[in-house]
Design a protein around this motif. Structure first.
Motif, mmCIF file in Angstrom:
data_model
loop_
_atom_site.group_PDB
_atom_site.id
_atom_site.type_symbol
_atom_site.label_atom_id
_atom_site.label_comp_id
_atom_site.label_asym_id
_atom_site.label_seq_id
_atom_site.Cartn_x
_atom_site.Cartn_y
_atom_site.Cartn_z
ATOM 1 N N GLU A 186 0.841 -1.193 0.000
ATOM 2 C CA GLU A 186 0.000 0.000 0.000
ATOM 3 C C GLU A 186 0.880 1.248 0.000
ATOM 4 O O GLU A 186 2.083 1.185 0.269
ATOM 5 C CB GLU A 186 -0.926 0.000 1.204
ATOM 6 C CG GLU A 186 -1.890 -1.181 1.212
ATOM 7 C CD GLU A 186 -2.834 -1.129 2.386
ATOM 8 O OE1 GLU A 186 -4.014 -0.786 2.164
ATOM 9 O OE2 GLU A 186 -2.408 -1.428 3.517
ATOM 10 N N VAL A 187 0.268 2.385 -0.302
ATOM 11 C CA VAL A 187 0.992 3.650 -0.367
ATOM 12 C C VAL A 187 0.642 4.491 0.861
ATOM 13 O O VAL A 187 -0.526 4.843 1.058
ATOM 14 C CB VAL A 187 0.648 4.423 -1.653
ATOM 15 C CG1 VAL A 187 1.315 5.795 -1.655
ATOM 16 C CG2 VAL A 187 1.075 3.624 -2.881
ATOM 17 N N PRO A 188 1.627 4.816 1.691
ATOM 18 C CA PRO A 188 1.343 5.639 2.868
ATOM 19 C C PRO A 188 1.164 7.105 2.511
ATOM 20 O O PRO A 188 1.744 7.604 1.537
ATOM 21 C CB PRO A 188 2.594 5.449 3.731
ATOM 22 C CG PRO A 188 3.678 5.155 2.755
ATOM 23 C CD PRO A 188 3.029 4.406 1.610
ATOM 24 N N SER A 189 0.351 7.800 3.289
ATOM 25 C CA SER A 189 0.256 9.251 3.219
ATOM 26 C C SER A 189 1.004 9.814 4.422
ATOM 27 O O SER A 189 0.770 9.387 5.562
ATOM 28 C CB SER A 189 -1.207 9.708 3.255
ATOM 29 O OG SER A 189 -1.888 9.301 2.094
ATOM 30 N N VAL A 190 1.907 10.750 4.169
ATOM 31 C CA VAL A 190 2.746 11.308 5.231
ATOM 32 C C VAL A 190 2.265 12.720 5.545
ATOM 33 O O VAL A 190 2.304 13.610 4.686
ATOM 34 C CB VAL A 190 4.228 11.319 4.812
ATOM 35 C CG1 VAL A 190 5.091 11.843 5.956
ATOM 36 C CG2 VAL A 190 4.680 9.916 4.394
ATOM 37 N N VAL A 191 1.809 12.921 6.774
ATOM 38 C CA VAL A 191 1.269 14.213 7.206
ATOM 39 C C VAL A 191 2.130 14.724 8.361
ATOM 40 O O VAL A 191 2.210 14.085 9.417
ATOM 41 C CB VAL A 191 -0.206 14.088 7.640
ATOM 42 C CG1 VAL A 191 -0.717 15.427 8.193
ATOM 43 C CG2 VAL A 191 -1.062 13.634 6.463
ATOM 44 N N ILE A 197 -3.397 16.209 -1.309
ATOM 45 C CA ILE A 197 -3.891 16.467 0.041
ATOM 46 C C ILE A 197 -3.974 17.968 0.295
ATOM 47 O O ILE A 197 -4.971 18.469 0.820
ATOM 48 C CB ILE A 197 -2.994 15.792 1.098
ATOM 49 C CG1 ILE A 197 -2.926 14.278 0.873
ATOM 50 C CG2 ILE A 197 -3.518 16.092 2.500
ATOM 51 C CD1 ILE A 197 -1.984 13.549 1.829
ATOM 52 N N ALA A 198 -2.942 18.701 -0.095
ATOM 53 C CA ALA A 198 -2.861 20.124 0.245
ATOM 54 C C ALA A 198 -3.991 20.950 -0.349
ATOM 55 O O ALA A 198 -4.606 21.776 0.347
ATOM 56 C CB ALA A 198 -1.511 20.683 -0.213
ATOM 57 N N VAL A 224 1.497 16.196 3.068
ATOM 58 C CA VAL A 224 1.236 17.603 3.346
ATOM 59 C C VAL A 224 1.897 17.945 4.670
ATOM 60 O O VAL A 224 2.060 17.070 5.541
ATOM 61 C CB VAL A 224 -0.280 17.901 3.407
ATOM 62 C CG1 VAL A 224 -0.925 17.283 4.647
ATOM 63 C CG2 VAL A 224 -0.557 19.395 3.352
ATOM 64 N N LEU A 225 2.314 19.204 4.811
ATOM 65 C CA LEU A 225 2.815 19.705 6.088
ATOM 66 C C LEU A 225 1.836 20.765 6.567
ATOM 67 O O LEU A 225 1.546 21.720 5.847
ATOM 68 C CB LEU A 225 4.218 20.287 5.934
ATOM 69 C CG LEU A 225 4.966 20.649 7.219
ATOM 70 C CD1 LEU A 225 6.481 20.618 6.982
ATOM 71 C CD2 LEU A 225 4.565 22.005 7.786
#
Length: 260
Positions: free
Chosen positions: A141-146, A176-177, A218-219
């Protein structure tokens, strides 16, 4: 170096729910200075300011992890010791002055001490983030990094910052942004697009863990007067969680990104 110091002392983790794809990071979650460094020379007031940590960011990160079931890695060493959100060759990795406050304990940091701090405090934190990201990838799977940060309402000698929240991204992968900014603005928040900082410094934490790997990311920067206490931190975790949940559920987010 003290025999009591262990690599895992420079970060804390949240395991996350089974099957999660979200990895939350908090680079500046603590203002702790390891005992082995002694007195770094800043006053208690300075150590409570944004120069030593991102005020309120830890509470928001933990609140989001709890609400969304994501994994999290949070630094437990002050950014004034070494900044996890900088490349290893960045001149501000170990600051001698920050927002007009001189850091006496960093005046004598030479190349050897810089390398020691990287090995002791910086590298283990980033290895822990990599482990969380790689664990999701290993499942296919592909992680989303926040990434969760906070910013001071005003730097010394600078104009006040009007934004209540800033959304930082690289200007290309806005999965995401872009919808997050739209959702927050629809609620009436003053939202900065790559404010109060640019979305990438090259080699910073988000770049190395997400952008270089084509992972959705996104940050989020929350103005720290809004999250200076537990109530504010819980409120902002509550504001952000439903939006992130809806955005991360979009199948388009669950893929690697390749710039055109």
């Amino acid at each position: 170096m003290s025999d009591r110091w262990m690599p895992q002392d420079c970060y804390e983790t949240v395991k996350g729910a089974p099957g999660h794809r979200l990895v939350l990071t908090c680079d500046h979650g603590s203002n702790r200075v390891p005992e082995e460094l002694g007195d770094i020379g800043l006053s208690a007031d300075d150590m409570a300011r944004h120069i030593a940590w991102d005020v309120g960011a830890r509470g928001v990160t933990l609140g989001l992890a709890r609400r969304l079931g994501g994994a999290a890695v949070l630094s437990t060493v002050s950014r004034i010791v070494i900044d996890p959100n900088r490349a290893e060759n960045d001149p501000t990795l170990v600051r001698r002055i920050y927002d007009r406050s001189v850091v006496p304990g960093n005046r004598g940091v030479d190349a050897a001490e810089r390398a020691r701090r990287i090995a002791a405090y910086y590298a283990p934190y980033h290895a822990a983030v990599d482990a969380k990201v790689d664990a999701v990838l290993a499942r296919g799977e592909v992680p989303s990094v926040v990434a969760i940060h906070s910013f001071t309402p005003q730097l010394a000698g600078r104009p006040p910052r009007p934004w209540e929240v800033g959304i930082l991204w690289d200007g290309t992968d806005g999965r995401i942004a872009v919808p997050l900014m739209a959702r927050l603005r629809a609620e009436g928040w003053c939202v900065g697009d790559n404010e109060p900082y640019p979305g990438t410094y090259g080699g910073d934490s988000q770049d190395r863990h997400a952008m270089q790997r084509g992972l959705p990311n996104v940050l989020i920067e929350v103005r720290n007067d809004l999250i200076s206490d537990a109530a504010g931190q819980e409120a902002w975790a509550g504001h952000l969680a439903p939006h992130l949940a809806a955005i991360l559920a979009d199948p388009a987010v669950g893929r690697r990104f390749e710039a055109a």
